[in-house]
Design a protein around this motif. Sequence first.
Motif, PDB file in Angstrom:
ATOM      1  N   GLY A  89       0.798  -1.222   0.000  1.00  0.00           N
ATOM      2  CA  GLY A  89       0.000   0.000   0.000  1.00  0.00           C
ATOM      3  C   GLY A  89       0.829   1.270   0.000  1.00  0.00           C
ATOM      4  N   VAL A  90       1.982   1.225   0.667  1.00  0.00           N
ATOM      5  CA  VAL A  90       2.862   2.400   0.701  1.00  0.00           C
ATOM      6  C   VAL A  90       3.959   2.286  -0.364  1.00  0.00           C
ATOM      7  CG1 VAL A  90       2.399   2.862   3.133  1.00  0.00           C
ATOM      8  CG2 VAL A  90       4.340   1.403   2.506  1.00  0.00           C
ATOM      9  N   LYS A  91       3.792   1.314  -1.261  1.00  0.00           N
ATOM     10  CA  LYS A  91       4.696   1.127  -2.404  1.00  0.00           C
ATOM     11  C   LYS A  91       6.139   0.877  -1.984  1.00  0.00           C
ATOM     12  CE  LYS A  91       2.948   4.971  -4.060  1.00  0.00           C
ATOM     13  NZ  LYS A  91       1.685   5.052  -3.298  1.00  0.00           N
TER      14      LYS A  91
ATOM     15  N   SER B 275      -6.039   5.418  -1.899  1.00  0.00           N
ATOM     16  CA  SER B 275      -4.742   6.018  -1.613  1.00  0.00           C
ATOM     17  C   SER B 275      -3.906   6.135  -2.882  1.00  0.00           C
ATOM     18  CB  SER B 275      -3.997   5.178  -0.576  1.00  0.00           C
ATOM     19  OG  SER B 275      -2.691   5.676  -0.355  1.00  0.00           O
ATOM     20  N   TRP B 276      -3.915   5.080  -3.702  1.00  0.00           N
ATOM     21  CA  TRP B 276      -3.135   5.094  -4.947  1.00  0.00           C
ATOM     22  C   TRP B 276      -3.716   6.094  -5.942  1.00  0.00           C
ATOM     23  CZ3 TRP B 276      -0.390   0.376  -7.376  1.00  0.00           C
ATOM     24  CH2 TRP B 276       0.438  -0.235  -6.421  1.00  0.00           C
TER      25      TRP B 276
ATOM     26  N   LEU C 158       5.632   5.133 -12.011  1.00  0.00           N
ATOM     27  CA  LEU C 158       4.399   5.895 -12.142  1.00  0.00           C
ATOM     28  C   LEU C 158       3.166   5.017 -11.938  1.00  0.00           C
ATOM     29  CD1 LEU C 158       5.160   8.167 -15.228  1.00  0.00           C
ATOM     30  CD2 LEU C 158       5.305   8.760 -12.805  1.00  0.00           C
ATOM     31  N   ILE C 159       2.187   5.535 -11.207  1.00  0.00           N
ATOM     32  CA  ILE C 159       0.914   4.848 -11.038  1.00  0.00           C
ATOM     33  C   ILE C 159       0.073   5.100 -12.281  1.00  0.00           C
ATOM     34  CG2 ILE C 159      -1.141   4.595  -9.606  1.00  0.00           C
ATOM     35  CD1 ILE C 159       1.427   3.839  -8.197  1.00  0.00           C
TER      36      ILE C 159
ATOM     37  N   ILE D  28      -3.354   0.737 -11.106  1.00  0.00           N
ATOM     38  CA  ILE D  28      -4.210   0.846  -9.921  1.00  0.00           C
ATOM     39  C   ILE D  28      -5.400  -0.106  -9.949  1.00  0.00           C
ATOM     40  CG2 ILE D  28      -5.644   2.689 -10.874  1.00  0.00           C
ATOM     41  CD1 ILE D  28      -5.654   3.962  -8.097  1.00  0.00           C
ATOM     42  N   ASN D  29      -5.853  -0.477 -11.146  1.00  0.00           N
ATOM     43  CA  ASN D  29      -7.039  -1.326 -11.263  1.00  0.00           C
ATOM     44  C   ASN D  29      -6.850  -2.701 -10.634  1.00  0.00           C
ATOM     45  OD1 ASN D  29      -6.633   0.436 -13.863  1.00  0.00           O
ATOM     46  ND2 ASN D  29      -8.843   0.278 -13.544  1.00  0.00           N
TER      47      ASN D  29
END
Length: 202
Positions: free
Chosen positions: A39-41, A196-197, A92-93, A149-150
Motif C-alpha cells: 500500500g505504501v509502495k 490512496s493510490w 508511475l501509477i 491501480i485497477n
Amino acid sequence: MRLFLTSLIFSLAFAYFTNSNVLNFFALFTGILYVLLMGVKNKLCFIVGVFNALIYAYIAYINRLFGEVFLYLLCYFPMMIYGYFYWNKNTLIKTLSLKNFILIYIAIFIIAYFYSFYLQNLESRFIYLESFIFSSGLIATILSLKKIINHYIYISISNIASIYIWAILYIEDSSNLAVLMLMILFFILGIIYLFSWKKDLK
C-alpha cells in the motif's frame, strides 16, 4: 518498522485471543505486513510476500483448496521474486481505460472457465470460486507489478470470493478463523489503498 510492529502486535493479539496455531499466526502476520507495505509502495512487500505465499499455499493444501495452492505456489511465489527486482523500474501509477478494464475481466472469466476443468480432476472443494480467484489473482498480480491501480479492483472482488470460502471453512473448523480474518483484512485494506493510490495517479 512501524508497519512491522503494527502487523506483529495485531497478529499476536489475534492469535492469543483466538487460540490460533503457529501456522495461522504467521499467515496472518506476513499477509497483513505484505498488504501494508504494498500500500505504501515499499518493494520489501515482495520479500514478505514470498513467505506468505508459501505459508498460505500449505494451508490451502490442507483444506483441499487446490486452486489457491497453485495460485500462491506457482503464481504469487515466483512473481514476488520477480517483483522485488522489477519494482523500481516502473515508478508511475497508471490506470486502465474502461475498454481494457472490461476486456481484462472477460479474460479473467475465460481463464477461470478453462481452469475449472483442471480443478475438477483434482476434486478441489470450491471449483468455480477457486478458478475465479486464481484467474483474478493472476491478472491482479501482473497489474500490480506494473503499478496499474485497477489491480486493487480485481483483487478486491476476488477477496469477496475468498471470504465466502473461508467463512464456510471456519464454520467447519474454528481454527480457520485467522485465515478468514486475513481475507477480510485483505479486502478492507485493498479498498483503502485503492483510494490512496488514486491520489498518486499522473
